[in-house]
Design an enzyme around this catalytic site. Structure first.
Site, PDB file in Angstrom:
ATOM      1  N   ASP A  13      28.084 -81.734   2.631  1.00 53.71           N
ATOM      2  CA  ASP A  13      29.383 -81.057   2.534  1.00 53.71           C
ATOM      3  C   ASP A  13      30.449 -82.149   2.462  1.00 53.71           C
ATOM      4  O   ASP A  13      30.157 -83.333   2.640  1.00 53.71           O
ATOM      5  CB  ASP A  13      29.623 -80.151   3.758  1.00 53.71           C
ATOM      6  CG  ASP A  13      30.968 -79.420   3.679  1.00 53.71           C
ATOM      7  OD1 ASP A  13      31.312 -78.936   2.586  1.00 53.71           O
ATOM      8  OD2 ASP A  13      31.691 -79.355   4.688  1.00 53.71           O
ATOM      9  N   SER A  14      31.689 -81.726   2.247  1.00 54.64           N
ATOM     10  CA  SER A  14      32.777 -82.710   2.221  1.00 54.64           C
ATOM     11  C   SER A  14      33.139 -83.149   3.639  1.00 54.64           C
ATOM     12  O   SER A  14      33.790 -84.169   3.818  1.00 54.64           O
ATOM     13  CB  SER A  14      34.008 -82.096   1.559  1.00 54.64           C
ATOM     14  OG  SER A  14      34.449 -80.986   2.323  1.00 54.64           O
ATOM     15  N   CYS A  76      28.284 -76.514   0.539  1.00 53.68           N
ATOM     16  CA  CYS A  76      29.682 -76.620   0.143  1.00 53.68           C
ATOM     17  C   CYS A  76      29.855 -75.734  -1.086  1.00 53.68           C
ATOM     18  O   CYS A  76      29.181 -75.937  -2.102  1.00 53.68           O
ATOM     19  CB  CYS A  76      29.986 -78.081  -0.205  1.00 53.68           C
ATOM     20  SG  CYS A  76      31.616 -78.316  -0.914  1.00 53.68           S
ATOM     21  N   GLU A 155      39.262 -79.470   9.804  1.00 55.99           N
ATOM     22  CA  GLU A 155      38.905 -80.898   9.894  1.00 55.99           C
ATOM     23  C   GLU A 155      39.734 -81.621  10.960  1.00 55.99           C
ATOM     24  O   GLU A 155      39.286 -82.577  11.553  1.00 55.99           O
ATOM     25  CB  GLU A 155      39.103 -81.598   8.541  1.00 55.99           C
ATOM     26  CG  GLU A 155      38.055 -81.255   7.502  1.00 55.99           C
ATOM     27  CD  GLU A 155      36.676 -81.888   7.744  1.00 55.99           C
ATOM     28  OE1 GLU A 155      36.589 -82.925   8.419  1.00 55.99           O
ATOM     29  OE2 GLU A 155      35.683 -81.314   7.251  1.00 55.99           O
ATOM     30  N   CYS A 187      33.861 -70.591   1.817  1.00 60.86           N
ATOM     31  CA  CYS A 187      33.981 -72.030   2.071  1.00 60.86           C
ATOM     32  C   CYS A 187      33.298 -72.238   3.410  1.00 60.86           C
ATOM     33  O   CYS A 187      33.557 -71.485   4.360  1.00 60.86           O
ATOM     34  CB  CYS A 187      35.452 -72.430   2.145  1.00 60.86           C
ATOM     35  SG  CYS A 187      35.710 -74.128   2.734  1.00 60.86           S
ATOM     36  N   HIS A 189      33.716 -74.241   5.652  1.00 59.61           N
ATOM     37  CA  HIS A 189      34.607 -74.567   6.778  1.00 59.61           C
ATOM     38  C   HIS A 189      35.115 -73.301   7.477  1.00 59.61           C
ATOM     39  O   HIS A 189      35.464 -73.339   8.642  1.00 59.61           O
ATOM     40  CB  HIS A 189      35.827 -75.355   6.296  1.00 59.61           C
ATOM     41  CG  HIS A 189      35.563 -76.814   6.055  1.00 59.61           C
ATOM     42  ND1 HIS A 189      34.824 -77.260   4.990  1.00 59.61           N
ATOM     43  CD2 HIS A 189      35.951 -77.915   6.743  1.00 59.61           C
ATOM     44  CE1 HIS A 189      34.778 -78.589   5.025  1.00 59.61           C
ATOM     45  NE2 HIS A 189      35.453 -79.010   6.086  1.00 59.61           N
TER      46      HIS A 189
HETATM   47  N1  DGL Z   1      33.342 -76.815   2.797  1.00 61.68           N
HETATM   48  C1  DGL Z   1      33.566 -76.922   1.430  1.00 61.68           C
HETATM   49  C2  DGL Z   1      33.393 -75.636   0.681  1.00 61.68           C
HETATM   50  O1  DGL Z   1      32.588 -74.829   1.103  1.00 61.68           O
HETATM   51  C3  DGL Z   1      34.619 -77.872   0.917  1.00 61.68           C
HETATM   52  C4  DGL Z   1      35.992 -77.806   1.464  1.00 61.68           C
HETATM   53  C5  DGL Z   1      36.860 -78.909   0.868  1.00 61.68           C
HETATM   54  O2  DGL Z   1      36.494 -80.083   1.002  1.00 61.68           O
HETATM   55  O3  DGL Z   1      37.898 -78.587   0.264  1.00 61.68           O
HETATM   56  O4  DGL Z   1      33.985 -75.402  -0.335  1.00 61.68           O
END
Ligand code: DGL
Length: 268
Positions: A13-14, A76, A155, A187, A189
């Protein structure tokens, strides 16, 4: 059983978002080693062009393969939307994305066929959820919106701040007006702020977090390809890598997983 069964599951993931998938995977498959990569130095992925996100994801998949993984979970949505088929083509192990499992979960949940989708700018721009949902059920009413600030709130460990409440109210107002019954957290996150999202949209809306569905999909592939780790270790071994400074990642990850997490920096 192929010798690769002893290898680990790779997750990328990011940043910390993919930990929502890590959590489900480690619960469902407690004997599997897991190697996690959070690209914190280049986060967020959401506003970046697809081509760039694809390049980053391919680099990480290469790194994970150098660490001996038997399957990769692209935890992600942005990276999945940017190029899942391309990662699959360039890899000789199974590569899973998070969008199809999320779509399946939403279709199971929706009662009145009114679905909301929230995600990063990249994911929403790709229309990946919308297309997949409509392919399955053309009668659905779908509304989508990019919520880029959510990733930064998660984050930076600001989910419980007054700013987060304000941002959630602003982003989610159209979904309340539209009377959706299901909201896809598109997402990885976002499940980390599910409490605030639920409070904002109200109890009548079912939130869809695809992590559990993804974990089941991984389990299915391991069974099908006889890749379950034959060593029934109680502590199979988890390793966390990040591209930026490990500090904030370690803090958020430790809080979320309720144990001390050490992360190691890798420069790609
Ligand atoms: N968690 C990621 C997603 O599901 C990326 C969020 C990001 O880095 O903008 O899209």
């Amino acid at each position: 059983m192929p010798p690769s069964a002893y290898k680990a599951i790779g997750i990328l993931d990011s940043g910390v978002g993919g930990l929502t998938v890590f959590k489900e995977l480690s619960r469902l498959l407690p004997h599997e080693k897991i190697i996690y990569f959070g690209d914190t130095a280049r986060m967020p992925y959401g506003p970046r062009p697809d081509e760039e996100v694809r390049r980053f994801a391919l680099q990480i998949i290469e790194f994970l393969q150098s660490q001996e993984v038997k399957i990769v979970v692209v935890a992600c949505n942005t990276a999945t939307a940017a190029g899942l088929s391309c990662y699959r083509q360039s890899s000789d192990i199974p590569v899973l994305g998070v969008i199809e499992p999320g779509v399946r979960a939403a279709l199971e949940q929706t009662a009145r066929g009114r679905i909301g989708v929230i995600g990063t700018a990249g994911t929403i721009r790709s229309s990946s959820y919308e297309k997949a949902l409509r392919r399955a059920r053309p009668d659905l009413q779908i509304i989508t919106r990019a919520c880029p600030l959510f990733v930064l709130l998660v984050e930076n460990d600001l989910v419980e701040s007054p700013e987060a409440e304000k941002v959630a109210l602003e982003y989610l107002a159209p979904f309340k007006r539209a009377g959706i019954d299901t909201l896809i957290l598109g997402c990885t996150h976002y499940p980390l702020m599910a409490g605030l999202i639920q409070k904002t949209v109200g109890p009548a809306v079912t939130l869809v977090n695809s992590a559990a569905e993804i974990a089941r999909e991984v389990e299915g592939i391991l069974t099908e390809q006889q890749l379950h780790n034959p060593l029934q270790c109680v502590n199979p071994g988890y390793r966390f890598f990040v591209s930026g400074s490990p500090h904030t990642f370690e803090e958020v990850a430790s809080k979320m997983l309720r144990r001390r997490i050490r992360a190691y920096q890798v420069l790609l």
